[in-house]
Design a protein around this motif. Structure first.
Motif, mmCIF file in Angstrom:
data_model
loop_
_atom_site.group_PDB
_atom_site.id
_atom_site.type_symbol
_atom_site.label_atom_id
_atom_site.label_comp_id
_atom_site.label_asym_id
_atom_site.label_seq_id
_atom_site.Cartn_x
_atom_site.Cartn_y
_atom_site.Cartn_z
ATOM 1 N N GLY A 135 0.832 -1.204 0.000
ATOM 2 C CA GLY A 135 0.000 0.000 0.000
ATOM 3 C C GLY A 135 0.862 1.249 0.000
ATOM 4 O O GLY A 135 2.052 1.205 0.317
ATOM 5 N N THR A 136 0.259 2.388 -0.341
ATOM 6 C CA THR A 136 1.011 3.650 -0.252
ATOM 7 C C THR A 136 0.900 4.210 1.163
ATOM 8 O O THR A 136 1.526 5.189 1.503
ATOM 9 N N GLY A 151 -3.044 13.639 -2.514
ATOM 10 C CA GLY A 151 -1.893 13.095 -1.800
ATOM 11 C C GLY A 151 -1.411 11.784 -2.389
ATOM 12 O O GLY A 151 -0.298 11.345 -2.113
ATOM 13 N N ILE A 164 -0.575 11.076 -5.504
ATOM 14 C CA ILE A 164 0.520 11.195 -6.479
ATOM 15 C C ILE A 164 1.861 11.021 -5.763
ATOM 16 O O ILE A 164 2.699 10.208 -6.148
ATOM 17 N N ASN A 165 2.048 11.787 -4.692
ATOM 18 C CA ASN A 165 3.298 11.749 -3.945
ATOM 19 C C ASN A 165 3.592 10.351 -3.400
ATOM 20 O O ASN A 165 4.654 9.787 -3.618
ATOM 21 N N HIS A 166 2.608 9.763 -2.719
ATOM 22 C CA HIS A 166 2.846 8.447 -2.093
ATOM 23 C C HIS A 166 3.020 7.340 -3.125
ATOM 24 O O HIS A 166 3.862 6.452 -2.961
ATOM 25 N N PHE A 188 4.080 7.651 -6.245
ATOM 26 C CA PHE A 188 5.388 7.823 -6.911
ATOM 27 C C PHE A 188 6.521 7.391 -5.997
ATOM 28 O O PHE A 188 7.418 6.661 -6.421
ATOM 29 N N LEU A 189 6.496 7.803 -4.725
ATOM 30 C CA LEU A 189 7.582 7.446 -3.802
ATOM 31 C C LEU A 189 7.659 5.933 -3.596
ATOM 32 O O LEU A 189 8.753 5.352 -3.532
ATOM 33 N N THR A 190 6.494 5.272 -3.522
ATOM 34 C CA THR A 190 6.458 3.816 -3.352
ATOM 35 C C THR A 190 7.034 3.145 -4.595
ATOM 36 O O THR A 190 7.875 2.240 -4.513
ATOM 37 N N TYR A 208 9.050 4.500 -6.794
ATOM 38 C CA TYR A 208 10.460 4.883 -6.929
ATOM 39 C C TYR A 208 11.343 3.978 -6.069
ATOM 40 O O TYR A 208 12.365 3.452 -6.505
ATOM 41 N N TYR A 209 10.927 3.766 -4.805
ATOM 42 C CA TYR A 209 11.715 2.935 -3.885
ATOM 43 C C TYR A 209 11.718 1.470 -4.345
ATOM 44 O O TYR A 209 12.749 0.788 -4.311
ATOM 45 N N ALA A 234 14.026 1.236 -7.268
ATOM 46 C CA ALA A 234 15.425 1.469 -6.850
ATOM 47 C C ALA A 234 15.987 0.244 -6.123
ATOM 48 O O ALA A 234 17.193 0.031 -6.105
ATOM 49 N N ILE A 238 -1.589 11.801 -14.132
ATOM 50 C CA ILE A 238 -0.280 12.299 -13.664
ATOM 51 C C ILE A 238 0.579 11.143 -13.150
ATOM 52 O O ILE A 238 1.785 11.087 -13.408
ATOM 53 N N GLU A 253 2.002 9.495 -16.107
ATOM 54 C CA GLU A 253 3.107 10.297 -16.664
ATOM 55 C C GLU A 253 4.391 10.106 -15.841
ATOM 56 O O GLU A 253 5.487 10.067 -16.381
ATOM 57 N N MET A 254 4.230 9.988 -14.518
ATOM 58 C CA MET A 254 5.419 9.934 -13.650
ATOM 59 C C MET A 254 6.007 8.521 -13.523
ATOM 60 O O MET A 254 7.176 8.372 -13.193
#
Lengths: 220, 220
Positions: free
Chosen positions: B7-8, B142, B144-146, B148-150, B152-153, B156, B182, B185-186
């Protein structure tokens, strides 16, 4: 000191922390400015910008150059409101404030990966404006994941995270007891803990501690 | 198919999505198992495990081998409850279920960076168990941020994110209109949108769409 104050989510207390930090630095005699490059969900006047102006004495226009009315990420607001803004203009405004103030606190909108433009996030802005980063996260359950992910993305994009503020301790959420220790283990950064209060102004001792925490961790 | 469903944030609908996905795959005749390696906040019986057992017919013990009573990340629960568990045992249990089921849906606890052990997150578990990742995020402001960060990690740390489910569309939050576009897109991943419902079972057409989305994006 050029600092991006970002959140682990929307509504975790970025403006509250920025306000109290600015107020304390100003009371210590520093020339302090705040900049919220884009504020969204603006009905009459920008709420965040108005609060920050009470701490620094700046005009709200100087603090909040770009505004949208819908509760959205800036990029989404440009899409929905059919208006745009020039990053170059924002950059010029930032440069002016950078010369005017010794301490410039730049508040984001939502979290660090929130897009300001298409595929251009607050982390990209911080890198281009050479800002160091202060993360504000909530105190309770779920903050380990969000704080770590925010820290991880900031580091991975080449930013320096100088500190983590965990905001809103009530003593009612059992995870509050272990969250700071675990976040320190995972990031190497010892968080500063701020209690939940009803007022906008922190008690003087906590405000002093907040400023000491940030100043001690900020190496120019 | 070995899939980590993460989950985010806490409370975004991981179990709800896992339940509906498992139920649909089972109705299609696949041998489906669920595994929630650690469930916390367990009062009498594991709530998540009990719901998932209704979808697959497994025993709750098979689904949830490790349990803690406090509402904490697993690692924090070991600290607070003074009890620990062996990752090796968990690994053996996972291997057994991997052989037993064609589809094994592994549900995390909270987000992907939640620690199971000291400095050992669900991303580390997914890497060691060679799981692909399905991200469940909320529909509104909120996310988008969570998300994307999930994403991204996960990327990575070498994981493959096969899909993103945005859960809880109500039509009341204006950001719901632009969040999917969005996020695509990200991340390059087109999210699957799930409406908010009161019941635990999604309407058949949405459940079918969910399973088609996951199956179409899962390459063994």
């Amino acid at each position: 000191m050029r600092l991006l104050i970002t959140g682990t989510d929307t509504g975790v207390g970025k403006t509250f922390i920025t306000y109290n930090l600015a107020k304390e630095l100003k009371e210590r005699g520093y020339k302090v400015g705040c900049l919220k490059p884009v504020e969204t969900y603006v009905r009459e006047v920008p709420e965040d910008g108005s609060l920050l102006s009470k701490a620094t004495g700046q005009s709200v226009n100087e603090i909040v150059p770009v505004r949208f009315s819908l509760p959205l990420a800036p990029y989404a607001a440009t899409l929905e409101e059919g208006r745009d803004f020039a990053l170059e203009e924002l950059g010029k405004h930032y440069e002016e404030l950078s010369k005017k103030y010794k301490f410039l606190l730049v508040e984001g909108a939502g979290g660090i990966a929130v897009p300001i433009k298409k595929n251009y996030t607050y982390a990209n802005l911080a890198r281009d404006w050479k800002l160091k980063v202060l993360i504000v996260g909530r105190a309770g359950l779920g903050t380990i994941n969000h704080t770590f992910l925010t820290w991880y993305y900031a580091k991975a994009t080449g930013l320096e995270v100088i500190g983590i503020i965990l905001n809103g301790f009530t003593g009612e959420d059992v995870s509050e007891r272990t969250n700071p220790q675990i976040i320190e283990e995972m990031t190497g950064i010892k968080p500063y803990k701020v209690p939940r209060i009803q007022d906008v102004e922190l008690p003087k001792d906590i405000r002093t501690g907040l400023a000491d925490y940030v100043l001690s961790r900020f190496t120019p």
